[in-house]
Design a protein around this motif. Structure first.
Motif, PDB file in Angstrom:
ATOM      1  N   LYS A   1       3.691  -9.604  -4.896  1.00  0.00           N
ATOM      2  CA  LYS A   1       3.686  -8.447  -5.279  1.00  0.00           C
ATOM      3  C   LYS A   1       2.379  -7.729  -5.487  1.00  0.00           C
ATOM      4  CE  LYS A   1       8.612  -8.285  -6.729  1.00  0.00           C
ATOM      5  NZ  LYS A   1       9.332  -8.688  -8.033  1.00  0.00           N
ATOM      6  N   GLY A   2       1.654  -8.538  -6.033  1.00  0.00           N
ATOM      7  CA  GLY A   2       0.072  -8.173  -6.587  1.00  0.00           C
ATOM      8  C   GLY A   2      -0.728  -7.767  -5.269  1.00  0.00           C
ATOM      9  N   TRP A   3      -0.886  -8.754  -4.125  1.00  0.00           N
ATOM     10  CA  TRP A   3      -1.457  -8.437  -3.239  1.00  0.00           C
ATOM     11  C   TRP A   3      -0.799  -7.237  -2.334  1.00  0.00           C
ATOM     12  CZ3 TRP A   3      -5.808 -10.192  -2.636  1.00  0.00           C
ATOM     13  CH2 TRP A   3      -6.217 -11.628  -3.138  1.00  0.00           C
ATOM     14  N   ILE A   4       0.427  -7.046  -2.361  1.00  0.00           N
ATOM     15  CA  ILE A   4       1.151  -5.794  -1.750  1.00  0.00           C
ATOM     16  C   ILE A   4       0.879  -4.481  -2.590  1.00  0.00           C
ATOM     17  CG2 ILE A   4       3.685  -4.635  -1.635  1.00  0.00           C
ATOM     18  CD1 ILE A   4       4.307  -7.582  -0.703  1.00  0.00           C
ATOM     19  N   ALA A   5       0.991  -4.617  -3.734  1.00  0.00           N
ATOM     20  CA  ALA A   5       0.373  -3.556  -4.533  1.00  0.00           C
ATOM     21  C   ALA A   5      -0.960  -2.889  -4.197  1.00  0.00           C
ATOM     22  CB  ALA A   5       0.527  -3.676  -6.302  1.00  0.00           C
ATOM     23  N   ILE A   6      -1.968  -3.799  -3.979  1.00  0.00           N
ATOM     24  CA  ILE A   6      -3.260  -3.559  -3.670  1.00  0.00           C
ATOM     25  C   ILE A   6      -3.475  -2.787  -2.246  1.00  0.00           C
ATOM     26  CG2 ILE A   6      -5.516  -4.231  -3.130  1.00  0.00           C
ATOM     27  CD1 ILE A   6      -5.259  -6.272  -5.219  1.00  0.00           C
ATOM     28  N   THR A   7      -2.673  -3.662  -1.295  1.00  0.00           N
ATOM     29  CA  THR A   7      -2.414  -3.129   0.034  1.00  0.00           C
ATOM     30  C   THR A   7      -1.911  -1.743   0.056  1.00  0.00           C
ATOM     31  OG1 THR A   7      -2.271  -5.455   0.786  1.00  0.00           O
ATOM     32  CG2 THR A   7      -1.766  -3.619   2.510  1.00  0.00           C
ATOM     33  N   ASP A   8      -0.567  -1.651  -0.748  1.00  0.00           N
ATOM     34  CA  ASP A   8      -0.179  -0.188  -0.442  1.00  0.00           C
ATOM     35  C   ASP A   8      -1.014   0.911  -1.165  1.00  0.00           C
ATOM     36  OD1 ASP A   8       1.850  -1.805   1.032  1.00  0.00           O
ATOM     37  OD2 ASP A   8       3.466  -1.646  -0.669  1.00  0.00           O
ATOM     38  N   PHE A   9      -1.572   0.532  -2.138  1.00  0.00           N
ATOM     39  CA  PHE A   9      -2.307   1.361  -2.954  1.00  0.00           C
ATOM     40  C   PHE A   9      -3.429   2.221  -2.074  1.00  0.00           C
ATOM     41  CE2 PHE A   9      -6.437   2.407  -4.833  1.00  0.00           C
ATOM     42  CZ  PHE A   9      -6.060   3.286  -5.833  1.00  0.00           C
ATOM     43  N   TYR A  10      -3.879   1.195  -1.149  1.00  0.00           N
ATOM     44  CA  TYR A  10      -5.020   1.707  -0.049  1.00  0.00           C
ATOM     45  C   TYR A  10      -4.370   2.259   1.199  1.00  0.00           C
ATOM     46  CZ  TYR A  10      -9.005  -0.555  -2.478  1.00  0.00           C
ATOM     47  OH  TYR A  10      -9.848  -0.645  -3.277  1.00  0.00           O
ATOM     48  N   VAL A  11      -3.072   2.022   1.518  1.00  0.00           N
ATOM     49  CA  VAL A  11      -2.497   2.567   2.586  1.00  0.00           C
ATOM     50  C   VAL A  11      -1.985   4.259   2.198  1.00  0.00           C
ATOM     51  CG1 VAL A  11      -0.176   2.772   3.711  1.00  0.00           C
ATOM     52  CG2 VAL A  11      -1.368   0.434   3.592  1.00  0.00           C
ATOM     53  N   ARG A  12      -1.819   4.345   0.700  1.00  0.00           N
ATOM     54  CA  ARG A  12      -1.429   5.551   0.051  1.00  0.00           C
ATOM     55  C   ARG A  12      -2.703   6.405   0.382  1.00  0.00           C
ATOM     56  NH1 ARG A  12       2.531   2.586  -2.779  1.00  0.00           N
ATOM     57  NH2 ARG A  12       1.095   2.201  -4.430  1.00  0.00           N
ATOM     58  N   GLN A  13      -3.840   5.765   0.043  1.00  0.00           N
ATOM     59  CA  GLN A  13      -4.969   6.643   0.210  1.00  0.00           C
ATOM     60  C   GLN A  13      -5.714   6.660   1.583  1.00  0.00           C
ATOM     61  OE1 GLN A  13      -5.848   7.664  -2.885  1.00  0.00           O
ATOM     62  NE2 GLN A  13      -4.095   6.233  -3.518  1.00  0.00           N
ATOM     63  N   LYS A  14      -4.660   6.171   2.523  1.00  0.00           N
ATOM     64  CA  LYS A  14      -4.914   6.147   3.865  1.00  0.00           C
ATOM     65  C   LYS A  14      -6.559   5.487   4.263  1.00  0.00           C
ATOM     66  CE  LYS A  14      -2.467  10.461   5.122  1.00  0.00           C
ATOM     67  NZ  LYS A  14      -1.230   9.478   5.475  1.00  0.00           N
ATOM     68  N   ASN A  15      -6.712   4.845   3.564  1.00  0.00           N
ATOM     69  CA  ASN A  15      -7.992   3.665   3.473  1.00  0.00           C
ATOM     70  C   ASN A  15      -7.614   2.519   4.050  1.00  0.00           C
ATOM     71  OD1 ASN A  15     -10.102   2.170   3.498  1.00  0.00           O
ATOM     72  ND2 ASN A  15     -10.946   2.919   1.328  1.00  0.00           N
ATOM     73  N   PHE A  16      -7.298   2.572   5.640  1.00  0.00           N
ATOM     74  CA  PHE A  16      -6.544   1.383   6.150  1.00  0.00           C
ATOM     75  C   PHE A  16      -7.748   0.317   6.418  1.00  0.00           C
ATOM     76  CE2 PHE A  16      -4.369   5.189   7.947  1.00  0.00           C
ATOM     77  CZ  PHE A  16      -3.232   5.121   7.146  1.00  0.00           C
ATOM     78  N   GLN A  17      -9.072   0.436   6.475  1.00  0.00           N
ATOM     79  CA  GLN A  17      -9.747  -0.687   6.348  1.00  0.00           C
ATOM     80  C   GLN A  17      -9.608  -1.379   5.374  1.00  0.00           C
ATOM     81  OE1 GLN A  17     -11.690  -1.911   8.787  1.00  0.00           O
ATOM     82  NE2 GLN A  17     -12.190   0.013  10.318  1.00  0.00           N
ATOM     83  N   LYS A  18      -9.557  -0.880   3.986  1.00  0.00           N
ATOM     84  CA  LYS A  18      -9.515  -1.739   2.761  1.00  0.00           C
ATOM     85  C   LYS A  18      -8.175  -2.278   2.657  1.00  0.00           C
ATOM     86  CE  LYS A  18     -13.100  -1.650  -0.002  1.00  0.00           C
ATOM     87  NZ  LYS A  18     -13.318  -0.740  -1.144  1.00  0.00           N
ATOM     88  N   ALA A  19      -7.147  -1.816   3.136  1.00  0.00           N
ATOM     89  CA  ALA A  19      -5.918  -2.088   3.327  1.00  0.00           C
ATOM     90  C   ALA A  19      -5.694  -3.468   3.906  1.00  0.00           C
ATOM     91  CB  ALA A  19      -4.965  -1.130   3.667  1.00  0.00           C
ATOM     92  N   LEU A  20      -6.458  -3.452   4.940  1.00  0.00           N
ATOM     93  CA  LEU A  20      -6.438  -4.605   6.186  1.00  0.00           C
ATOM     94  C   LEU A  20      -7.171  -5.787   5.435  1.00  0.00           C
ATOM     95  CD1 LEU A  20      -5.481  -5.593   8.894  1.00  0.00           C
ATOM     96  CD2 LEU A  20      -7.638  -4.577  10.063  1.00  0.00           C
ATOM     97  N   PHE A  21      -8.103  -5.286   4.670  1.00  0.00           N
ATOM     98  CA  PHE A  21      -8.943  -6.314   4.215  1.00  0.00           C
ATOM     99  C   PHE A  21      -8.352  -7.171   3.298  1.00  0.00           C
ATOM    100  CE2 PHE A  21     -11.545  -7.650   0.240  1.00  0.00           C
ATOM    101  CZ  PHE A  21     -12.565  -8.453   1.032  1.00  0.00           C
ATOM    102  N   PHE A  22      -7.351  -6.323   2.344  1.00  0.00           N
ATOM    103  CA  PHE A  22      -6.586  -7.166   1.179  1.00  0.00           C
ATOM    104  C   PHE A  22      -5.423  -7.740   1.887  1.00  0.00           C
ATOM    105  CE2 PHE A  22      -9.270  -4.586  -1.543  1.00  0.00           C
ATOM    106  CZ  PHE A  22      -9.399  -5.410  -2.570  1.00  0.00           C
ATOM    107  N   VAL A  23      -4.889  -7.434   3.099  1.00  0.00           N
ATOM    108  CA  VAL A  23      -3.585  -7.989   3.512  1.00  0.00           C
ATOM    109  C   VAL A  23      -4.008  -9.390   4.045  1.00  0.00           C
ATOM    110  CG1 VAL A  23      -3.401  -7.039   5.776  1.00  0.00           C
ATOM    111  CG2 VAL A  23      -1.349  -7.728   4.478  1.00  0.00           C
TER     112      VAL A  23
END
Length: 465
Positions: free
Chosen positions: A304-326
């Motif tokens: 849930k922690g990793w998902i929270a960070i990933t989804d946070f960046y997805v909501r910001q449409k920062n897909f590069q950061k989201a991909l980095f964390f996933v």
């Protein structure tokens, strides 16, 4: 703290016995002292010392029924039920009105899964005992073993009527109410209980939980606050209060309550995660991200922690950061279906379709059988021109969703694309039967197929009158 005379005597007896063991001198103890010493070692899990104490006790007091009952308890603990039963029968012949004999007979019956017989023994014990609370508690446990929650509940209530401070009975009675889906009745019972015992933090906490369960969040908070007033270090009540505050969108107060749990104990990943969620709801992205990072630092295995960070960046449409964390999450656990699904969705957003297809395939491989996962995967396979693979995937999905029109429309479209009109019409017929109005899917997903006059005529022919 001043010790009572009883506690001092108990500690002296224990010290005296342990000193005797060290010096090998044989000292005298009365039978009650021996009983307390033996039960102390049993409670501590030191069965060898308990047996040694029992042996010495029976040498000094061979006729003590109290010690023989302790011996029975130890035999039952060691699963020597026949020996225990024989000794109980001997004691019964001497003291037929000793309630402890019936309690131990009930224990033997319980060990043999003869729970109805155990209850009968306990009913006899009730006739002779002065400790009704203990017997009712034992009866409640036997009814739980029999899955008779109503009678178990009644027994625990009777136990609490005799001893309203019996916390295990209180927990058990609430469990019975909840299992029977009698939440409102449980609330009513706890309110009556609190009238008699207003300083029971356990009762207030359980009342709060029940109010939370029926979505009466203001009442839940009120109950949790009483629990924390009685016990200022009641971590569970602060945590539950914070959850209720979140439900009411009182995020700043929720953060305060979660922070109280961090003051009381080591940081928990759950509390850190919830604080991050609250800050995000308040629009404080910097602090939200700070607490999400603390969450995964505290517990790298908490998805849930990793998902929270990933989804946070997805909501910001920062897909590069989201991909980095996933990807970081996958490096820790590469069999997590939730990570793979997000990996796929992010790559899809970035137009990396082969990577997205791989992600959906892995998500299904590791147990994500949700309909949308199958459909996203198939749509990407279709986009990549892998029609045969898309069909095989849909046929696999149809095993989980045999009556799903979206699966059938896609199968029809793909078979039309491959000019297999017989199979195409079969699946189109199924799709129209399941949801005629959704034929628009063919136009959206298969514009080439939609343009075929044969297909349009087939749909018109099946139009429901």
């Amino acid at each position: 703290m001043q010790l009572s005379n009883e506690e001092e005597d108990y500690n002296l007896s224990l010290s005296k016995f342990e000193s005797m063991l060290k010096t090998n001198k044989v000292l005298f103890f009365d039978s009650e002292e021996f009983e307390e010493i033996i039960l102390h070692y049993l409670d501590m899990g030191k069965s060898a010392l308990a047996k040694k104490a029992l042996k010495l006790a029976l040498e000094q007091h061979p006729r003590s029924s109290g010690l023989k009952l302790v011996q029975v308890e130890m035999l039952i603990y060691d699963d020597k039920l026949e020996m225990a039963e024989k000794l109980l029968n001997e004691l019964y012949a001497i003291e037929p009105t000793n309630e402890e004999i019936y309690i131990q007979k009930a224990n033997i019956c319980s060990k043999r899964d003869q729970h109805e017989k155990a209850v009968e023994m306990l009913k006899i014990a009730l006739k002779y005992t002065d400790d009704y609370a203990d017997v009712y508690n034992l009866m409640g446990m036997e009814y739980l073993f029999m899955d008779n929650l109503e009678l178990a509940k009644d027994s625990f209530i009777k136990c609490l009527e005799e001893d309203f401070e019996d916390q295990s009975a209180l927990y058990n009675v609430v469990y019975c109410f909840e299992f029977l889906d009698q939440n409102q009745e449980a609330i009513a019972y706890l309110n009556k209980y609190i009238n008699k015992n207003p300083y029971s933090e356990i009762a207030w906490h359980q009342l709060g939980r029940l109010f939370y369960g029926v979505k009466e969040y203001e009442s839940a908070i009120h109950a949790f606050e009483y629990a924390t007033l009685i016990d200022e270090e009641f971590l569970g009540a602060f945590m539950e209060k914070a959850k209720a505050l979140e439900r009411l969108k009182k995020y700043e107060e929720a953060i305060e309550s979660y922070n109280r749990t961090l003051e009381l104990d080591d940081a928990t990943s759950y509390a850190l995660l919830r604080i991050g969620k609250c800050y995000e709801k308040l629009g404080n992205k910097v602090l939200a991200l700070k607490y999400y990072n603390k969450t995964v630092h505290e517990d790298p295995l908490l998805d849930k922690g990793w998902i929270a960070i990933t989804d946070f960046y997805v909501r910001q449409k920062n897909f590069q950061k989201a991909l980095f964390f996933v990807n970081k999450a996958l490096a820790i656990d590469n069999q997590n279906k939730l990570y793979w699904k997000r990996f796929a969705a992010i790559n899809k957003q970035m137009n990396f379709f082969e990577e997205a297809e791989f992600g959906y395939r892995k998500a299904v491989e590791f147990g994500d059988y949700q309909l949308d996962t199958w459909l996203f995967w198939v749509d990407i396979l279709q986009f990549l021109g892998e029609f045969e693979s898309a069909i095989q995937t849909l046929l696999q999905a149809s095993e989980y969703f045999p009556e799903e029109n979206e699966v059938e429309y896609r199968l029809a479209g793909l078979y039309f694309m491959l000019s297999d009109n017989i199979k195409a019409k079969f699946h189109l017929s199924n799709a129209l039967r399941l949801n005629y109005d959704n034929y628009i899917l063919l136009e959206d997903l298969f514009p080439v197929v939609w343009e075929k006059k044969m297909v349009r005529n087939y749909i018109d022919k099946h139009k429901k009158q």
